[in-house]
Design a protein around this motif. Structure first.
Motif, PDB file in Angstrom:
ATOM      1  N   GLY A   2       0.829  -1.201   0.000  1.00  0.00           N
ATOM      2  CA  GLY A   2       0.000   0.000   0.000  1.00  0.00           C
ATOM      3  C   GLY A   2       0.860   1.246   0.000  1.00  0.00           C
ATOM      4  N   ASP A   3       0.215   2.375  -0.160  1.00  0.00           N
ATOM      5  CA  ASP A   3       0.937   3.645  -0.223  1.00  0.00           C
ATOM      6  C   ASP A   3       0.785   4.410   1.081  1.00  0.00           C
ATOM      7  N   PHE A   4       1.835   5.187   1.415  1.00  0.00           N
ATOM      8  CA  PHE A   4       1.832   6.020   2.602  1.00  0.00           C
ATOM      9  C   PHE A   4       1.876   7.487   2.160  1.00  0.00           C
ATOM     10  N   ASN A   5       1.150   8.330   2.850  1.00  0.00           N
ATOM     11  CA  ASN A   5       1.117   9.760   2.555  1.00  0.00           C
ATOM     12  C   ASN A   5       2.294  10.454   3.225  1.00  0.00           C
ATOM     13  N   VAL A   6       3.105  11.161   2.454  1.00  0.00           N
ATOM     14  CA  VAL A   6       4.196  11.947   3.018  1.00  0.00           C
ATOM     15  C   VAL A   6       3.593  13.212   3.619  1.00  0.00           C
ATOM     16  N   VAL A   7       3.877  13.458   4.894  1.00  0.00           N
ATOM     17  CA  VAL A   7       3.333  14.640   5.562  1.00  0.00           C
ATOM     18  C   VAL A   7       4.392  15.717   5.786  1.00  0.00           C
ATOM     19  N   ALA A   8       5.672  15.342   5.758  1.00  0.00           N
ATOM     20  CA  ALA A   8       6.736  16.334   5.922  1.00  0.00           C
ATOM     21  C   ALA A   8       8.047  15.763   5.407  1.00  0.00           C
ATOM     22  N   ILE A   9       8.872  16.663   4.858  1.00  0.00           N
ATOM     23  CA  ILE A   9      10.205  16.302   4.399  1.00  0.00           C
ATOM     24  C   ILE A   9      11.174  17.311   4.994  1.00  0.00           C
ATOM     25  N   ARG A  10      12.202  16.803   5.641  1.00  0.00           N
ATOM     26  CA  ARG A  10      13.253  17.652   6.209  1.00  0.00           C
ATOM     27  C   ARG A  10      14.557  17.255   5.550  1.00  0.00           C
ATOM     28  N   ALA A  46       5.773  10.079   7.192  1.00  0.00           N
ATOM     29  CA  ALA A  46       4.603   9.642   6.427  1.00  0.00           C
ATOM     30  C   ALA A  46       3.616   8.956   7.360  1.00  0.00           C
ATOM     31  N   ASN A  47       2.404   8.715   6.844  1.00  0.00           N
ATOM     32  CA  ASN A  47       1.424   7.980   7.629  1.00  0.00           C
ATOM     33  C   ASN A  47       0.405   7.312   6.720  1.00  0.00           C
ATOM     34  N   ASP A  48      -0.346   6.418   7.315  1.00  0.00           N
ATOM     35  CA  ASP A  48      -1.551   5.864   6.710  1.00  0.00           C
ATOM     36  C   ASP A  48      -2.581   5.769   7.831  1.00  0.00           C
ATOM     37  N   SER A  49      -3.648   5.043   7.637  1.00  0.00           N
ATOM     38  CA  SER A  49      -4.714   5.027   8.644  1.00  0.00           C
ATOM     39  C   SER A  49      -4.341   4.266   9.916  1.00  0.00           C
TER      40      SER A  49
END
Length: 114
Positions: A57-65, A75-78
């Motif tokens: 499955g795919d994970f959503n990237v929420v921040a990149i440093r 990243a996160n998923d449910s």
């Protein structure tokens, strides 16, 4: 003071050494406090599309440093939160699984990240 004003007037050039997409391969998996074992876990990171794509499955990237020699991608998923840390010498991918809670850490490399 005049020097500060002159420097402030210069255009800011954003430079990024990070690639738009790159792949990671992890050959070791460590689950909680158990002994680490071999693994074959591969995924693709798409920084423009803000996704980590895996077979599961795919994970959503929420921040990149991004620093000079290290990239951190959150990243996160449910069900979980993920942290990918990449250097030219290696990579670590950690999954913080809410059910439990549990933690799994992967050791490997990311090709083409820089």
């Amino acid at each position: 003071m005049k020097l500060l004003i002159a420097l402030a007037a210069l255009p800011i050039l954003a430079t990024s050494a990070m690639a738009n997409t790159f792949s990671c391969n992890f050959n070791m998996e460590c689950y909680e406090t158990e002994t680490c074992a071999g693994a074959d876990f591969t995924f693709e990171v798409d920084t423009e599309g803000q996704e980590i794509r895996t077979d599961a499955g795919d994970f959503n990237v929420v921040a990149i440093r991004e620093l000079r020699d290290v990239i951190n991608i959150f990243a996160n998923d449910s069900k979980s939160t993920y942290l990918l840390t990449v250097t030219e010498d290696g990579a670590r991918f950690t999954a913080q699984i809410e059910d439990g809670p549990q933690v799994v850490t992967y050791h490997g490399t990311c090709e083409g990240a820089f």
